[in-house]
Design an enzyme around this catalytic site. Sequence first.
Site, mmCIF file in Angstrom:
data_model
loop_
_atom_site.group_PDB
_atom_site.id
_atom_site.type_symbol
_atom_site.label_atom_id
_atom_site.label_comp_id
_atom_site.label_asym_id
_atom_site.label_seq_id
_atom_site.Cartn_x
_atom_site.Cartn_y
_atom_site.Cartn_z
ATOM 1 N N SER A 104 11.569 4.643 0.284
ATOM 2 C CA SER A 104 10.143 4.987 0.299
ATOM 3 C C SER A 104 9.584 5.177 -1.113
ATOM 4 C CB SER A 104 9.907 6.254 1.127
ATOM 5 O OG SER A 104 10.779 7.278 0.718
ATOM 6 N N SER A 105 10.401 5.695 -2.040
ATOM 7 C CA SER A 105 9.891 5.944 -3.398
ATOM 8 C C SER A 105 9.515 4.633 -4.080
ATOM 9 C CB SER A 105 10.941 6.641 -4.257
ATOM 10 O OG SER A 105 11.491 7.711 -3.574
ATOM 11 N N ASP A 108 15.769 -1.910 -4.996
ATOM 12 C CA ASP A 108 14.776 -1.486 -4.008
ATOM 13 C C ASP A 108 13.354 -1.868 -4.445
ATOM 14 O OD1 ASP A 108 15.147 0.261 -6.115
ATOM 15 O OD2 ASP A 108 15.390 2.057 -4.887
HETATM 16 O O1 PMV Z 1 20.972 4.702 -1.392
HETATM 17 P P1 PMV Z 1 20.141 3.486 -1.605
HETATM 18 O O2 PMV Z 1 19.855 2.760 -0.322
HETATM 19 O O3 PMV Z 1 18.924 3.734 -2.396
HETATM 20 O O4 PMV Z 1 21.047 2.467 -2.417
HETATM 21 C C1 PMV Z 1 21.602 2.771 -3.658
HETATM 22 C C2 PMV Z 1 22.374 1.618 -4.166
HETATM 23 C C3 PMV Z 1 23.104 1.869 -5.488
HETATM 24 O O5 PMV Z 1 23.714 0.650 -5.866
HETATM 25 C C4 PMV Z 1 24.175 2.903 -5.298
HETATM 26 C C5 PMV Z 1 22.165 2.347 -6.580
HETATM 27 C C6 PMV Z 1 21.227 1.299 -7.119
HETATM 28 O O6 PMV Z 1 20.181 1.683 -7.657
HETATM 29 O O7 PMV Z 1 21.525 0.087 -7.048
#
Ligand code: PMV
Length: 322
Positions: A109-110, A153
């Site tokens: 969401s962020s 993300d």
């Molecule tokens: O926890 P999530 O869904 O935001 O995934 C993090 C994934 C990592 O590889 C651990 C961190 C990243 O920013 O890639």
Amino acid sequence: MIKVSAPGKLMLFGEHAVVHGRPSIVTAVNHRMGVKVEKRNDDKIVLEAPDVDVHFKTIRLEDLNREKFDKGSCFVIAAIKEFFKKYGVESGLHIETKSEFSSKIGFGSSSAVTVSMIKALSELFGIKMKEREIFDLSYKVVLDVQGVGSGFDVAAATYGGTLFFVTGGKIIDRINIDKIPLIVGYTGIKADTPTMVRYVEEKKRKYPDLVEPLFNLHERIVLSARECLEEKDFEKLGEMMNFSHGLSVAAGVSSRELEKLIYAARLNGAYGAKLSGAGGGDCMIAVSAIEKEKSVIKSIEKVGGIIIPVETNVEGVRVENV
Ligand code: PMV
């Protein structure tokens, strides 16, 4: 008034290793974060974000750079600050955010709200921004606020689709595929991504000879999984999920709740299952043959998992009709 939405995401392969320079695969999902933004005739920024318990938070423009902002509003405020700074513009604003998913499930969401804000501001101020510029500015905001993260993300929220992604957007490649028949189970436990990222960093410092090879294997799995996706070989994709999850277990980022859901899926017909994201909670994902989907879903629910129906590979940030 401008209305914009951006999708949430699920990491399919390469978690943690992506923070350390290896590639990952991420897909955008059909649970979206929306923002409505309009200019005000005064010097106030007013934020209404009921999903995170922020109600008509008001900030004067001159205080934008001074205050420290709470969790619910910091990404929106940081996005405004960076946008104003980069393009030399300023205005009072009224903002409303609305999410189709809880900020607790780990759908990003962020980053989705940050990308939505940057896109909305570019529309509002008539500044053309390419996808790459939206990604770069949004990633800067997320990194400033959060301190760590690869930006996968942010890429999913910006570009949508299913992406082959290397940290900081060094590579952002669209993988040309149809929908992926993913089963998603939520553990009911909120994971704290920055804490998990730091945990793996610490492991790497302590045991570089063990952790670096895990990252290298993640890379091999990502390359193979990409081929599976392109060839729609979901059986082999499931096997790649199992390999990938084994590496996450070795790094110490799985949890009892995740294991419960993952084993329920595997023992009831899934081709494979793994945690998705940082670990420690949030969601697991599985793929199975169509005829086994019902039994996989039921088995996950039986051990306390919450099934979240998702469509993968959806459109990135977009302007909505008001
Ligand atoms: O926890 P999530 O869904 O935001 O995934 C993090 C994934 C990592 O590889 C651990 C961190 C990243 O920013 O890639």
